[in-house]
Motif scaffolding. Structure first.
Motif, short mmCIF file in Angstrom:
data_model
loop_
_atom_site.label_atom_id
_atom_site.label_comp_id
_atom_site.label_asym_id
_atom_site.label_seq_id
_atom_site.Cartn_x
_atom_site.Cartn_y
_atom_site.Cartn_z
N ALA A 281 9.85 6.44 -24.34
CA ALA A 281 11.48 6.75 -23.99
C ALA A 281 11.37 7.25 -24.03
CB ALA A 281 11.97 5.76 -24.98
N VAL A 282 10.68 8.34 -25.07
CA VAL A 282 11.33 10.05 -24.84
C VAL A 282 10.36 11.20 -23.16
CG1 VAL A 282 10.97 12.17 -25.31
CG2 VAL A 282 11.42 10.49 -26.67
N THR A 283 9.15 10.79 -22.59
CA THR A 283 9.15 10.41 -21.89
C THR A 283 8.99 10.11 -20.65
OG1 THR A 283 6.65 10.20 -22.95
CG2 THR A 283 6.78 10.04 -20.29
N ARG A 284 9.88 8.94 -20.80
CA ARG A 284 10.86 8.74 -19.16
C ARG A 284 12.22 8.98 -19.49
NH1 ARG A 284 7.09 8.38 -16.03
NH2 ARG A 284 6.07 5.91 -15.66
N GLY A 285 12.61 10.05 -20.15
CA GLY A 285 14.37 11.01 -20.06
C GLY A 285 15.21 10.83 -21.22
N GLY A 286 14.63 9.19 -21.66
CA GLY A 286 15.19 8.47 -23.05
C GLY A 286 16.15 7.41 -22.20
N ASP A 287 15.77 7.74 -20.82
CA ASP A 287 17.09 6.09 -20.14
C ASP A 287 15.91 4.93 -20.08
OD1 ASP A 287 18.99 4.50 -18.16
OD2 ASP A 287 19.33 5.86 -17.16
N VAL A 288 15.86 4.52 -20.50
CA VAL A 288 14.48 2.96 -20.25
C VAL A 288 15.82 1.75 -19.99
CG1 VAL A 288 13.21 4.33 -21.02
CG2 VAL A 288 14.28 2.48 -22.52
N ALA A 289 16.33 1.41 -20.12
CA ALA A 289 17.74 0.58 -19.43
C ALA A 289 16.81 -0.40 -18.57
CB ALA A 289 18.96 0.52 -19.30
N GLY A 290 16.24 -1.85 -18.58
CA GLY A 290 16.23 -2.50 -17.28
C GLY A 290 14.85 -2.02 -18.20
N VAL A 291 14.31 -2.10 -18.33
CA VAL A 291 12.28 -2.05 -18.55
C VAL A 291 12.29 -3.11 -19.46
CG1 VAL A 291 10.79 -0.78 -18.98
CG2 VAL A 291 12.48 0.04 -18.33
N ILE A 292 11.02 -3.98 -19.11
CA ILE A 292 10.46 -4.96 -19.12
C ILE A 292 9.46 -5.08 -20.46
CG2 ILE A 292 8.92 -6.77 -19.31
CD1 ILE A 292 11.42 -7.78 -16.40
N PHE A 293 9.47 -4.81 -21.94
CA PHE A 293 8.16 -4.82 -21.94
C PHE A 293 7.81 -5.72 -22.78
CE2 PHE A 293 6.25 -3.63 -26.48
CZ PHE A 293 5.70 -3.16 -26.64
N HIS A 294 6.32 -6.05 -22.46
CA HIS A 294 5.31 -7.26 -23.03
C HIS A 294 3.98 -6.76 -23.37
CE1 HIS A 294 2.95 -10.56 -22.07
NE2 HIS A 294 2.66 -10.13 -22.28
#
Length: 216
Positions: A193-206
């Protein structure tokens, strides 16, 4: 520092370097990255400004050598073949150390052999399979996949949890510890999440169904 992130003698330096890179590469403030990883800003500045030890200097040079061999192979070499190449060049290094460095660099061999699965069947009902067993994505940050790898060392077993973007196949986050549990998965997700700037809304994690991560 305690916990899954930053364990080991080189852990604090690696985590401090990771926090610093988020500011340079993704404009993530140091304070935000520190909070996400559970460390204080004073701790970060202490380790960031510390002069490298001979061991850390060797690790930096070894990391560069691993990347060169990986790139020269066209991204097809895993840790065993990279280890063979480096030992021929005079390096004294184990395949396990190379595997950890590759994880730090986000390097995943395209022809990687699957290791023995570590997933244990959990007691809770399985979450819906949102990726439908299709481990690809049309764009970055649409779907991530979690993995857990067992690494045998001279001091015992370690477990490496990783979070991989299914579009780029790059490792976005990782955590290593001596316990095979959900804490490692959560730590790896926090780093991603930090790598992506903290905004990970909507990302699917499997993740495979198991007691260490009963969600997907």
């Amino acid at each position: 520092m305690r916990g899954p992130v930053g364990q080991g003698s080189d852990g604090p330096v690696s985590v401090a370097a990771f926090i610093a890179s988020q500011r340079t590469e993704h404009d993530v403030p140091h304070a935000v990255a520190c909070r996400a990883l559970g460390v204080s800003e004073s701790w970060f500045y202490k380790w960031r400004d510390r002069r490298p030890t001979p061991r850390q200097d060797r690790r930096t040079k070894l990391t560069d050598a691993v990347r060169r061999v990986f790139d020269a192979s066209g991204g097809t070499y895993g840790s065993p073949r990279i280890g063979d190449e480096l030992r021929e060049q005079g390096w004294r290094v184990s395949d396990n150390t190379i595997a950890q460095l590759m994880a730090d660099l986000g390097l995943v061999a395209r022809a990687k052999r699957r290791r023995r699965g570590l997933t244990r069947q959990g007691k809770r009902p399985a979450a819906p399979d949102l990726v439908k067993r299709q481990f690809t994505a049309p764009a970055p940050d649409v779907a991530w996949c979690g993995d857990m790898t067992e690494i045998v060392t001279q001091e015992g077993k370690l477990y490496l949890a990783t979070v991989i973007d299914l579009y780029s196949r790059h490792i976005l986050g990782y955590a290593m510890g001596d316990r095979h549990d959900a804490g490692l998965v959560v730590a790896a997700l926090n780093m991603a999440a930090v790598t992506r700037g903290g905004d990970v809304a909507g990302v699917i994690f499997h993740s495979d169904r198991g007691s260490e991560g009963e969600f997907n």
